[in-house]
Write a protein that holds these residues in place. Structure first.
Motif, short mmCIF file in Angstrom:
data_model
loop_
_atom_site.label_atom_id
_atom_site.label_comp_id
_atom_site.label_asym_id
_atom_site.label_seq_id
_atom_site.Cartn_x
_atom_site.Cartn_y
_atom_site.Cartn_z
N GLU A 1 14.33 121.35 10.47
CA GLU A 1 13.47 122.47 10.11
C GLU A 1 13.59 122.83 8.64
OE1 GLU A 1 14.21 125.82 12.68
OE2 GLU A 1 14.42 124.51 14.43
N GLN A 2 14.82 122.74 8.11
CA GLN A 2 15.09 123.15 6.74
C GLN A 2 16.21 122.28 6.18
OE1 GLN A 2 15.78 127.44 6.27
NE2 GLN A 2 17.48 126.98 4.90
N GLY A 3 16.10 121.88 4.91
CA GLY A 3 17.14 121.08 4.28
C GLY A 3 16.96 119.61 4.60
N GLN A 4 18.05 118.85 4.49
CA GLN A 4 18.02 117.42 4.76
C GLN A 4 19.29 117.03 5.52
OE1 GLN A 4 16.48 114.00 2.11
NE2 GLN A 4 18.66 114.10 1.61
N LEU A 5 19.11 116.35 6.64
CA LEU A 5 20.22 115.90 7.47
C LEU A 5 20.55 114.45 7.17
CD1 LEU A 5 22.17 116.01 9.94
CD2 LEU A 5 20.18 115.49 11.38
N ARG A 6 21.82 114.18 6.92
CA ARG A 6 22.28 112.79 6.84
C ARG A 6 22.97 112.50 8.16
NH1 ARG A 6 26.71 109.94 6.41
NH2 ARG A 6 28.03 111.66 5.76
N ILE A 7 22.46 111.52 8.89
CA ILE A 7 23.11 111.12 10.13
C ILE A 7 23.60 109.69 9.95
CG2 ILE A 7 20.87 110.49 11.16
CD1 ILE A 7 22.13 111.17 13.91
N ALA A 8 24.83 109.46 10.36
CA ALA A 8 25.40 108.12 10.34
C ALA A 8 25.74 107.77 11.78
CB ALA A 8 26.66 108.08 9.47
N VAL A 9 25.19 106.68 12.26
CA VAL A 9 25.45 106.21 13.62
C VAL A 9 26.05 104.82 13.52
CG1 VAL A 9 24.47 105.69 15.88
CG2 VAL A 9 23.52 107.56 14.52
N LYS A 10 27.32 104.73 13.84
CA LYS A 10 28.09 103.51 13.69
C LYS A 10 28.00 103.06 12.24
CE LYS A 10 29.36 99.59 16.55
NZ LYS A 10 28.94 98.67 17.61
#
Length: 199
Positions: A150-159
């Motif tokens: 919704e707001q900002g930026q998400l960094r997702i790391a999967v494996k």
């Protein structure tokens, strides 16, 4: 390694109320299945000492520990924290929504709603302040998460894979492996997450 974080609250159910619900429901499900603390410990991978403390309201288990216990019992995290209910439609009032993670800078993860039983679906709302990170060792096999920023930026790391999800965008992630969420930006990150965990 999963970060050990405590149940806390932010305009929802207070810590004591959530701890009491977790203690009561854990005992109830364990006794229904005629499991000793030793047996549940072996099945879940959570130490017997931690299980005793949870049942005695002397510990605030992390999200990862709640996930392990609920998977071992064949129920959802929502069942354990008493958010789920059986009617066809029901209201989860604001004061009954638990915050199950609080970040070091004030971020939070709130379990907004969830279904009962082993084939569970959960709806979460996350807020992460700049520099906050959450790590998980992974959920049961076949678990997926749907994320919308919704707001900002998400960094997702999967494996071994990393993905940046900007505001207004969504992503799908299979999270039965180690994964991490992080806010590496300069402003607050807000995202919703739906978790599907098949039995």
């Amino acid at each position: 390694m999963t970060k050990k974080v405590n149940i806390s609250t932010e305009s929802g159910a207070d810590v004591q109320t959530v701890s009491e619900a977790v203690a009561a429901r854990l005992k109830e499900y364990r006794k229904q299945q005629k499991l000793t603390l030793d047996a549940l410990s072996r099945r879940s991978g959570v130490s017997k000492g931690m299980l005793v403390e949870i049942e005695n309201c002397a510990a605030n288990p992390s999200i990862a520990i709640l996930c392990k216990i609920s998977a071992a019992l064949g129920v959802s995290v929502a069942d354990i924290v008493n958010v789920a209910s059986s009617p066809a439609v029901h209201l989860v009032e604001k004061q009954d929504i638990p915050t199950l993670w609080t970040g070091p800078k004030g971020g939070s993860a709130r379990l907004l709603a969830g279904t009962s039983g082993p084939n569970m679906i959960e709806l979460w709302r996350w807020e992460m302040q700049p520099g906050e990170t959450f790590e998980s060792t992974g959920h049961p096999e076949g678990t997926y998460e749907l994320l919308h920023v919704e707001q900002g930026q998400l960094r997702i790391a999967v494996k071994d894979t990393e993905l940046l999800i900007p505001a207004g965008c969504s992503a799908v992630a299979r999270t039965d492996v180690p994964h991490q969420y992080a806010n590496e930006g300069k402003s607050k990150l807000i995202f919703t997450m739906t978790v599907l965990e098949p039995h």
